[in-house]
Design an enzyme around this catalytic site. Sequence first.
Site, PDB file in Angstrom:
ATOM      1  N   ARG A 121       6.233 -33.601  15.587  1.00 49.31           N
ATOM      2  CA  ARG A 121       5.612 -32.926  14.429  1.00 49.31           C
ATOM      3  C   ARG A 121       5.748 -31.414  14.569  1.00 49.31           C
ATOM      4  O   ARG A 121       5.555 -30.875  15.657  1.00 49.31           O
ATOM      5  CB  ARG A 121       4.100 -33.218  14.386  1.00 49.31           C
ATOM      6  CG  ARG A 121       3.750 -34.631  14.030  1.00 49.31           C
ATOM      7  CD  ARG A 121       2.268 -34.764  13.734  1.00 49.31           C
ATOM      8  NE  ARG A 121       1.440 -34.662  14.938  1.00 49.31           N
ATOM      9  CZ  ARG A 121       0.155 -35.007  14.988  1.00 49.31           C
ATOM     10  NH1 ARG A 121      -0.452 -35.462  13.913  1.00 49.31           N
ATOM     11  NH2 ARG A 121      -0.528 -34.902  16.100  1.00 49.31           N
ATOM     12  N   PRO A 122       6.034 -30.707  13.448  1.00 45.70           N
ATOM     13  CA  PRO A 122       6.047 -29.246  13.542  1.00 45.70           C
ATOM     14  C   PRO A 122       4.651 -28.750  13.900  1.00 45.70           C
ATOM     15  O   PRO A 122       3.659 -29.244  13.363  1.00 45.70           O
ATOM     16  CB  PRO A 122       6.431 -28.775  12.136  1.00 45.70           C
ATOM     17  CG  PRO A 122       6.484 -29.984  11.275  1.00 45.70           C
ATOM     18  CD  PRO A 122       6.329 -31.207  12.112  1.00 45.70           C
ATOM     19  N   THR A 124       5.318 -36.311  19.361  1.00 41.62           N
ATOM     20  CA  THR A 124       5.437 -36.785  17.988  1.00 41.62           C
ATOM     21  C   THR A 124       6.596 -36.157  17.226  1.00 41.62           C
ATOM     22  O   THR A 124       6.988 -36.656  16.182  1.00 41.62           O
ATOM     23  CB  THR A 124       4.155 -36.424  17.215  1.00 41.62           C
ATOM     24  OG1 THR A 124       3.998 -34.987  17.313  1.00 41.62           O
ATOM     25  CG2 THR A 124       2.933 -37.101  17.791  1.00 41.62           C
ATOM     26  N   ASN A 142      -0.870 -39.108  24.810  1.00 41.06           N
ATOM     27  CA  ASN A 142      -0.925 -38.580  23.439  1.00 41.06           C
ATOM     28  C   ASN A 142      -0.386 -37.169  23.305  1.00 41.06           C
ATOM     29  O   ASN A 142      -0.221 -36.667  22.205  1.00 41.06           O
ATOM     30  CB  ASN A 142      -2.364 -38.633  22.902  1.00 41.06           C
ATOM     31  CG  ASN A 142      -3.352 -37.993  23.833  1.00 41.06           C
ATOM     32  OD1 ASN A 142      -3.207 -38.045  25.041  1.00 41.06           O
ATOM     33  ND2 ASN A 142      -4.374 -37.381  23.290  1.00 41.06           N
ATOM     34  N   ASP A 186      -0.170 -27.178  24.572  1.00 41.12           N
ATOM     35  CA  ASP A 186       1.215 -26.695  24.464  1.00 41.12           C
ATOM     36  C   ASP A 186       1.368 -25.253  24.926  1.00 41.12           C
ATOM     37  O   ASP A 186       2.206 -24.510  24.415  1.00 41.12           O
ATOM     38  CB  ASP A 186       1.735 -26.829  23.017  1.00 41.12           C
ATOM     39  CG  ASP A 186       1.543 -28.226  22.483  1.00 41.12           C
ATOM     40  OD1 ASP A 186       1.861 -29.167  23.220  1.00 41.12           O
ATOM     41  OD2 ASP A 186       1.067 -28.383  21.346  1.00 41.12           O
ATOM     42  N   GLU A 187       0.572 -24.847  25.876  1.00 38.58           N
ATOM     43  CA  GLU A 187       0.644 -23.467  26.372  1.00 38.58           C
ATOM     44  C   GLU A 187       1.754 -23.300  27.408  1.00 38.58           C
ATOM     45  O   GLU A 187       2.091 -22.173  27.768  1.00 38.58           O
ATOM     46  CB  GLU A 187      -0.695 -23.048  27.024  1.00 38.58           C
ATOM     47  CG  GLU A 187      -1.895 -23.054  26.093  1.00 38.58           C
ATOM     48  CD  GLU A 187      -2.672 -24.364  26.174  1.00 38.58           C
ATOM     49  OE1 GLU A 187      -2.127 -25.337  26.754  1.00 38.58           O
ATOM     50  OE2 GLU A 187      -3.801 -24.416  25.655  1.00 38.58           O
ATOM     51  N   HIS A 199       4.261 -32.783  28.067  1.00 37.26           N
ATOM     52  CA  HIS A 199       4.668 -31.539  28.714  1.00 37.26           C
ATOM     53  C   HIS A 199       6.184 -31.523  28.708  1.00 37.26           C
ATOM     54  O   HIS A 199       6.809 -32.512  29.051  1.00 37.26           O
ATOM     55  CB  HIS A 199       4.240 -31.523  30.180  1.00 37.26           C
ATOM     56  CG  HIS A 199       2.777 -31.605  30.380  1.00 37.26           C
ATOM     57  ND1 HIS A 199       1.910 -30.656  29.915  1.00 37.26           N
ATOM     58  CD2 HIS A 199       2.023 -32.521  31.005  1.00 37.26           C
ATOM     59  CE1 HIS A 199       0.692 -30.986  30.261  1.00 37.26           C
ATOM     60  NE2 HIS A 199       0.728 -32.120  30.917  1.00 37.26           N
TER      61      HIS A 199
HETATM   62  P1  GDP Z   1       2.162 -28.053  27.867  1.00 36.61           P
HETATM   63  O1  GDP Z   1       1.727 -29.280  27.174  1.00 36.61           O
HETATM   64  O2  GDP Z   1       1.076 -27.047  28.031  1.00 36.61           O
HETATM   65  O3  GDP Z   1       2.871 -28.330  29.142  1.00 36.61           O
HETATM   66  O4  GDP Z   1       3.218 -27.330  26.918  1.00 36.61           O
HETATM   67  P2  GDP Z   1       4.507 -27.942  26.189  1.00 36.61           P
HETATM   68  O5  GDP Z   1       5.447 -28.439  27.188  1.00 36.61           O
HETATM   69  O6  GDP Z   1       4.120 -28.847  25.097  1.00 36.61           O
HETATM   70  O7  GDP Z   1       5.057 -26.633  25.444  1.00 36.61           O
HETATM   71  C1  GDP Z   1       5.510 -25.565  26.064  1.00 36.61           C
HETATM   72  C2  GDP Z   1       6.964 -25.349  25.629  1.00 36.61           C
HETATM   73  O8  GDP Z   1       7.317 -24.045  25.939  1.00 36.61           O
HETATM   74  C3  GDP Z   1       7.950 -26.221  26.366  1.00 36.61           C
HETATM   75  O9  GDP Z   1       9.022 -26.525  25.494  1.00 36.61           O
HETATM   76  C4  GDP Z   1       8.418 -25.352  27.510  1.00 36.61           C
HETATM   77  O10 GDP Z   1       9.727 -25.656  27.972  1.00 36.61           O
HETATM   78  C5  GDP Z   1       8.381 -24.019  26.865  1.00 36.61           C
HETATM   79  N1  GDP Z   1       8.082 -22.894  27.751  1.00 36.61           N
HETATM   80  C6  GDP Z   1       7.173 -22.808  28.766  1.00 36.61           C
HETATM   81  N2  GDP Z   1       7.140 -21.545  29.249  1.00 36.61           N
HETATM   82  C7  GDP Z   1       8.040 -20.836  28.522  1.00 36.61           C
HETATM   83  C8  GDP Z   1       8.456 -19.473  28.510  1.00 36.61           C
HETATM   84  O11 GDP Z   1       7.971 -18.633  29.253  1.00 36.61           O
HETATM   85  N3  GDP Z   1       9.400 -19.114  27.588  1.00 36.61           N
HETATM   86  C9  GDP Z   1       9.954 -20.004  26.704  1.00 36.61           C
HETATM   87  N4  GDP Z   1      10.865 -19.572  25.836  1.00 36.61           N
HETATM   88  N5  GDP Z   1       9.568 -21.292  26.675  1.00 36.61           N
HETATM   89  C10 GDP Z   1       8.645 -21.696  27.566  1.00 36.61           C
END
Ligand code: GDP
Length: 428
Positions: free
Chosen positions: A305-306, A303, A37, A12-13, A40
């Site tokens: 989930r928090p 999920t 699982n 989730d980065e 993005h």
């Molecule tokens: P991934 O699995 O690494 O692709 O990450 P996720 O999608 O699960 O989580 C990243 C979350 O952060 C998503 O809701 C994106 O839209 C959001 N996001 C990504 N980059 C940024 C940012 O620079 N600022 C903000 N506020 N949100 C971001």
Amino acid sequence: MVTAIVGANWGDEGKGKITDMLAETSDIIIRFQGGANAGHTIINNYGKFALHTLPSGVFYDHTTSIIGNGVALDIPKLFREIRDIEEKGVPTPKILVSDRAQMVMPYHVLFDGYEEERLAGKSFGSTKSGIAPFYSDKYAKIGFQVSELFDDEASLKDKIGRVITQKNVLLEHLYGKPLLTVDEVYATLMEYKEMVEPYVCDVSAFLYEAIKEGKNILLEGQLGSMKDPDHGIYPMVTSSSTLAAYGAIGAGIPPYEIRKIVTVVKAYSSAVGAGEFVSEIFGDEADELRRRGGDGGEFGATTGRPRRMGWFDCVATRYGCRIQGTTDVAFTVLDVLGYLDEIPVCVGYEIDGTVTKDFPVTTKLKHAKPVYKVLPGWKCDIRGITKYEDLPENCRNYIEFIQQEIGFPITMVSNGPGRHEIIYRNAE
Ligand code: GDP
């Protein structure tokens, strides 16, 4: 040129956003490990999407999206996802599925749920998508490859019979659940065959030619270094390697072709599922960061989930970047921290009275306590800023302090979820 986009932390980065952004100038985007699982989240001109199986390059019509052999392929989920994006107006993407990818079977999903139920309080916090049973079967050599869908009926049924004999012993005696039959499993596989047939491809041969032609190729990782089964926080890890090096295997390309490794690092920490998380925070402090985090809060894309929340962890991130072989760090979600007066950063772990900056094995990690350095916040909204020099001084200090601690160059700073909300910087 091949570029890998991977995570340094617990997942989730913001890899999806970075992949979607880099896909604009790429030809091919490949998922090389993991399954449906984790998700993005991507925000672009078509809307907001949570992708689980499709690579984050499906929104352009110039790209080819590939499901590599290393993926745990859940065919119905893949097709649901394709349908969902088409319904939101995205042009039908060009998708190829490796003939060597193996399929998540409905019984893998059931076994995942049954096992979590059996372990009760000691469970791994699985998303119950069948991933651990899937990879167990793959390495026990009782999985089903896409290519086997095209085998003759007698051979396929014979194999199904052998596999389910073993499954049924567990179903009957360990879990006390309904048994599987050959006909039912065969019928499922034939449904999968019909769905996947138009996309099946010898992916490594396709990529061999693409590399020769000088195409720009992205390898999109799922989760992050901490969840790698070898180098992460075992056993609270995922079941396939989350490292860039595995991109070569899970896509079928030579390892030396991966020239750039963009490791995505989030400006604070979050994690899903159980496991060690040294800089974790709780209570109101955590709730506020969770509520403000990401885009619309830090809740699981798959999920709901928090997510568990924490301050930035230099120890885990330095290790996470090292183990990925980072050439560039993309530092994301920095805009979220604009509300804080002061920002604690974990710069060391105290383990049995000794402070270390080296990320330890899980048995030691259990005893680690965070050592914090508190940096001043910048107290403003940095969204919309496009030049590094225009960021507030305290914000630049935060970035530069973290770069110094982790020892890898931060060449991109993401200050918003949108595709073009990115600041490139010279990390010298
Ligand atoms: P991934 O699995 O690494 O692709 O990450 P996720 O999608 O699960 O989580 C990243 C979350 O952060 C998503 O809701 C994106 O839209 C959001 N996001 C990504 N980059 C940024 C940012 O620079 N600022 C903000 N506020 N949100 C971001």
